[in-house]
Design a protein around this motif. Structure first.
Motif, short mmCIF file in Angstrom:
data_model
loop_
_atom_site.label_atom_id
_atom_site.label_comp_id
_atom_site.label_asym_id
_atom_site.label_seq_id
_atom_site.Cartn_x
_atom_site.Cartn_y
_atom_site.Cartn_z
N ASP A 89 1.27 -7.52 7.74
CA ASP A 89 -0.17 -7.54 8.04
C ASP A 89 -0.75 -6.26 7.41
OD1 ASP A 89 -2.69 -7.18 9.09
OD2 ASP A 89 -2.16 -7.94 11.08
N TYR A 90 -1.30 -6.41 6.21
CA TYR A 90 -1.73 -5.25 5.44
C TYR A 90 -2.78 -4.41 6.15
CZ TYR A 90 0.89 -6.60 1.32
OH TYR A 90 1.91 -6.88 0.46
N ASP A 91 -3.74 -5.08 6.80
CA ASP A 91 -4.81 -4.34 7.47
C ASP A 91 -4.26 -3.51 8.62
OD1 ASP A 91 -6.68 -5.41 5.75
OD2 ASP A 91 -7.04 -7.16 7.01
N ASP A 92 -3.43 -4.14 9.42
CA ASP A 92 -2.88 -3.46 10.60
C ASP A 92 -1.95 -2.31 10.19
OD1 ASP A 92 -2.23 -3.06 13.36
OD2 ASP A 92 -0.36 -4.17 13.03
N ILE A 93 -0.96 -2.62 9.39
CA ILE A 93 0.06 -1.62 9.03
C ILE A 93 -0.53 -0.52 8.13
CG2 ILE A 93 2.32 -1.28 7.92
CD1 ILE A 93 2.57 -2.94 10.43
N GLY A 94 -1.38 -0.92 7.20
CA GLY A 94 -1.98 0.07 6.29
C GLY A 94 -2.80 1.09 7.06
N ALA A 95 -3.65 0.60 7.96
CA ALA A 95 -4.49 1.51 8.74
C ALA A 95 -3.62 2.40 9.63
CB ALA A 95 -5.47 0.70 9.59
N LYS A 96 -2.64 1.81 10.29
CA LYS A 96 -1.80 2.59 11.21
C LYS A 96 -1.02 3.68 10.46
CE LYS A 96 -1.14 -0.55 15.06
NZ LYS A 96 -0.47 -1.80 15.40
N ALA A 97 -0.52 3.35 9.28
CA ALA A 97 0.27 4.33 8.53
C ALA A 97 -0.61 5.49 8.05
CB ALA A 97 0.96 3.66 7.33
N LEU A 98 -1.78 5.16 7.52
CA LEU A 98 -2.65 6.24 7.03
C LEU A 98 -3.16 7.08 8.21
CD1 LEU A 98 -3.98 7.73 4.69
CD2 LEU A 98 -5.86 6.07 4.77
N CYS A 99 -3.54 6.43 9.30
CA CYS A 99 -3.99 7.18 10.49
C CYS A 99 -2.90 8.13 10.99
CB CYS A 99 -4.35 6.23 11.64
SG CYS A 99 -5.93 5.45 11.41
N ARG A 100 -1.69 7.62 11.08
CA ARG A 100 -0.59 8.45 11.56
C ARG A 100 -0.42 9.67 10.66
NH1 ARG A 100 4.40 8.26 14.56
NH2 ARG A 100 3.59 6.44 15.63
N CYS A 101 -0.51 9.45 9.36
CA CYS A 101 -0.35 10.56 8.41
C CYS A 101 -1.45 11.61 8.64
CB CYS A 101 -0.39 10.00 7.00
SG CYS A 101 -0.06 11.22 5.72
N LEU A 102 -2.68 11.15 8.79
CA LEU A 102 -3.81 12.09 8.95
C LEU A 102 -3.74 12.84 10.28
CD1 LEU A 102 -6.63 9.76 7.54
CD2 LEU A 102 -5.64 11.76 6.42
N ILE A 103 -3.17 12.19 11.30
CA ILE A 103 -3.09 12.81 12.62
C ILE A 103 -1.89 13.77 12.70
CG2 ILE A 103 -2.67 12.35 15.09
CD1 ILE A 103 -4.20 9.60 14.54
N VAL A 104 -0.74 13.31 12.23
CA VAL A 104 0.48 14.11 12.36
C VAL A 104 0.50 15.26 11.35
CG1 VAL A 104 3.01 14.03 12.28
CG2 VAL A 104 1.74 12.12 13.25
#
Ligand code: HEG
Length: 147
Positions: free
Chosen positions: A20-35
């Motif tokens: 699911d590109y929308d779900d996984i893509g957003a979660k991965a980029l968000c995690r990177c920006l937060i962590v």
């Protein structure tokens, strides 16, 4: 030249075919920006990145996460020549966007964590090894045009 076994090819293709590109893509980029908050510096024009909630609710970030993930499709389709496939994208990140190439690995690791969380026990050691090998080749190719 990177060698891929048939089982590695099957693993990579099947992970991406059911993604699911929308779900996984957003979660991965968000995690990177937060962590790794220093990665936020490249997204100054993306509006509110004030805290984790703001990042997770930012539609521009979500859309960019999807775009990055679709960028990986090209590597999946050209597994035998990922280096050439990403030559232009590497130049863009280096010369125009000035993204520090160390950040590619950080985002790749965030993507691994998000996929692992999604797949749960289906994310076996064999799948993890193939997936991390794939991302390692991607990260190396994206860093190729830096000098
Ligand atoms: Mg990058 C643009 C793919 C890591 C920051 N990135 C893009 C684009 C793609 C892409 C396909 C669009 C290119 C175009 O418009 O022609 N990025 C991509 C991959 C990976 C990656 C596959 C690694 C897995 N990018 C990455 C990282 C950062 C970053 C780690 C910063 C921390 N990318 C970045 C920025 C842009 C792109 C700032 C421009 C966004 C914009 O124009 O709004």
């Amino acid at each position: 030249m990177v060698e891929w076994s048939e089982s590695e090819r099957t693993i990579i293709t099947s992970i991406f075919s059911s993604l699911d590109y929308d779900d996984i893509g957003a979660k991965a980029l968000c995690r990177c920006l937060i962590v790794y908050p220093w990665t936020q510096r490249y997204f100054g024009g993306y509006g509110n990145l004030y805290n984790a909630t703001a990042i997770k609710n930012n539609p521009l970030i979500a859309a960019h996460g999807t775009k990055v993930l679709h960028g990986l499709d090209r590597a999946v389709k050209n597994m035998d020549d990922i280096k050439a496939t990403y030559a232009e994208l590497s130049v863009l990140h280096s010369e125009k966007l000035h993204v520090d190439p160390d950040n590619f690995k950080l985002l790749a690791d965030c993507l691994t964590v998000v996929i692992a969380a999604k797949m749960g026990s289906a994310f076996t050691a064999e799948i993890q090894a193939a997936f991390q090998k794939f991302l390692c080749v991607v990260v190396s190719a994206l860093g190729r045009q830096y000098h």
